[in-house]
Enzyme design. Structure first.
Site, PDB file in Angstrom:
ATOM      1  N   TYR A 136       0.437  10.598   5.084  1.00  0.00           N
ATOM      2  CA  TYR A 136      -0.465  10.919   6.146  1.00  0.00           C
ATOM      3  C   TYR A 136       0.377  11.180   7.473  1.00  0.00           C
ATOM      4  O   TYR A 136      -0.095  11.908   8.263  1.00  0.00           O
ATOM      5  CB  TYR A 136      -1.328   9.886   6.457  1.00  0.00           C
ATOM      6  CG  TYR A 136      -2.445   9.532   5.436  1.00  0.00           C
ATOM      7  CD1 TYR A 136      -2.549  10.156   4.128  1.00  0.00           C
ATOM      8  CD2 TYR A 136      -3.372   8.355   5.537  1.00  0.00           C
ATOM      9  CE1 TYR A 136      -3.342  10.033   3.213  1.00  0.00           C
ATOM     10  CE2 TYR A 136      -4.341   8.470   4.443  1.00  0.00           C
ATOM     11  CZ  TYR A 136      -4.091   9.105   3.411  1.00  0.00           C
ATOM     12  OH  TYR A 136      -5.173   8.628   2.428  1.00  0.00           O
ATOM     13  N   LYS A 186       3.984   2.029  -6.671  1.00  0.00           N
ATOM     14  CA  LYS A 186       4.215   3.052  -8.035  1.00  0.00           C
ATOM     15  C   LYS A 186       5.618   3.173  -8.258  1.00  0.00           C
ATOM     16  O   LYS A 186       6.290   4.183  -8.179  1.00  0.00           O
ATOM     17  CB  LYS A 186       3.823   4.528  -7.784  1.00  0.00           C
ATOM     18  CG  LYS A 186       3.286   5.288  -8.869  1.00  0.00           C
ATOM     19  CD  LYS A 186       2.636   4.568  -9.907  1.00  0.00           C
ATOM     20  CE  LYS A 186       2.631   5.551 -11.438  1.00  0.00           C
ATOM     21  NZ  LYS A 186       1.865   5.078 -12.581  1.00  0.00           N
ATOM     22  N   ASP A 218      -2.162   2.673 -10.499  1.00  0.00           N
ATOM     23  CA  ASP A 218      -3.143   3.186 -11.337  1.00  0.00           C
ATOM     24  C   ASP A 218      -3.511   1.853 -12.127  1.00  0.00           C
ATOM     25  O   ASP A 218      -4.780   1.863 -12.309  1.00  0.00           O
ATOM     26  CB  ASP A 218      -2.518   4.021 -12.432  1.00  0.00           C
ATOM     27  CG  ASP A 218      -1.128   3.566 -12.911  1.00  0.00           C
ATOM     28  OD1 ASP A 218      -0.532   2.915 -12.091  1.00  0.00           O
ATOM     29  OD2 ASP A 218      -0.621   4.391 -13.751  1.00  0.00           O
TER      30      ASP A 218
END
Length: 347
Positions: A136, A186, A218
């Protein structure tokens, strides 16, 4: 104490009105308010989603109560002037690096969760999301490849100080809850996440009383749906936290129920419901004001040092729900102001 009211766009003004009504009903006495435009409303009035006057008010205030930003009329090609840049700008300029997003199911709403009631009733977690880094705020842009193709890019980046800072908030939050922290990353794919995991493990040495675990994002998403009750506190980056907190909101019944706090290093905060501006229902009295009201409760607890008043609001919300005050997102037909009335009656 000065509270900056930034209602913003869409349903933002409607839900902020109800939150202020509840604050006033508590009779706290020393709260004063000042209102400024932000988001699409500010762009239309002043040519920028975060005018200098609005930023100045936010900097002077003891806390900020924020509605929502987002206006399809302002989604032009210049991303720097889109309504959503206002909240990103406030986070950056005020150093609001730690986002606390609680997700718990009011017993009265067991039937509104998309999960089976026997699974949903156990959800009681806090997501600690880093707010001022990641894709972002990383370098971004559009370019043309050697083959002449348009290519967009957004760089995900964290340095170790940024990670350690939010990790400590995660550990401290877990210490004040049930002593379990799950770090979500991740690391099997992303170098940024590998550093994230390494630093979180290093910080954990200072918190031997906290049980630390790790999940890939995930798998974390799957586990939130499969068994949300297993989580106490989750700490994660900006992008993953944005996604997981919205997922958690539906486990808890509705995105219209979840408040949030965005804090700086000294405890000053911006408080907002995590729902968007919902322009499709703006001005129709259909918006759920409870997330905004609960955000006001978080403001009292985290920035203004009034935990008893925060407890009163949260109890009143539960009582209002038990009385049947529910907007359309909760399967009811109560208007925005009537839900506010029910909370006031409970107080």
């Amino acid at each position: 104490m000065l509270i900056a009211l930034l209602p913003g766009d869409g349903i933002g003004p409607e839900v902020i009105v109800e939150a202020v009504r509840v604050l006033d009903a508590l009779g706290l006495g020393d709260l004063t308010y000042a209102t400024a435009t932000v988001g699409g409303a500010a762009y239309k009035a002043h040519g920028h989603p975060l005018p200098e006057a609005t930023l100045d008010l936010a900097q002077r205030a003891d806390a900020i109560l924020f509605g929502a930003v987002g206006d399809p009329d302002c989604d032009g090609p210049d991303r720097r002037l889109r309504p959503e840049q206002a909240i990103l700008g406030l986070r950056k300029e005020l150093g609001l690096f730690a986002n606390l997003r609680p997700a718990s199911l009011f017993a009265e709403l067991a039937g509104t969760s998309t999960l089976r009631p026997e699974i949903a009733r156990d959800i009681d977690l806090m997501i600690v999301r880093e707010l001022t880094g990641d894709v972002y705020f990383g370098e971004k842009g559009m370019r043309t490849t050697a083959a002449g193709l348009r290519q967009g890019y957004d760089i995900m980046a964290y340095d170790e100080a940024e990670i350690a800072r939010i990790a400590r908030i995660g550990f401290e939050t877990a210490r004040a809850r049930r002593g379990r922290l799950c770090s979500v990353d991740k690391a099997n794919v992303l170098e940024t996440s590998q550093l994230w995991r390494d630093v979180v493990i290093e910080v954990a040495a200072d918190y031997p009383d906290i049980a630390l675990s790790h999940l890939y994002v995930d798998n974390a998403a799957m586990q939130l749906v499969r068994n949300p009750g297993q989580f106490d506190t989750i700490v994660t980056g900006n992008l993953f936290g944005d996604i997981l907190s919205d997922l958690a909101s539906m486990c808890a019944g509705s995105i219209g129920m979840l408040p949030s706090a965005s804090l700086d290093a000294n405890g000053k905060g911006l408080y907002e419901p995590i729902h968007g501006s919902a322009p499709d229902i703006a001005g129709q009295g259909k918006a759920n004001p409870l997330a905004a009201i609960l955000s006001a409760a978080m403001m009292l607890r985290y920035s203004l040092g009034m935990p008893e008043a925060a407890d009163r609001i949260e109890t009143a919300v539960g009582t209002a729900l038990a009385s049947g005050a529910r907007t359309a997102d909760l399967g009811g037909a109560t208007s925005t102001s009537a839900v506010g009335d029910a909370v006031l009656a409970a107080l």
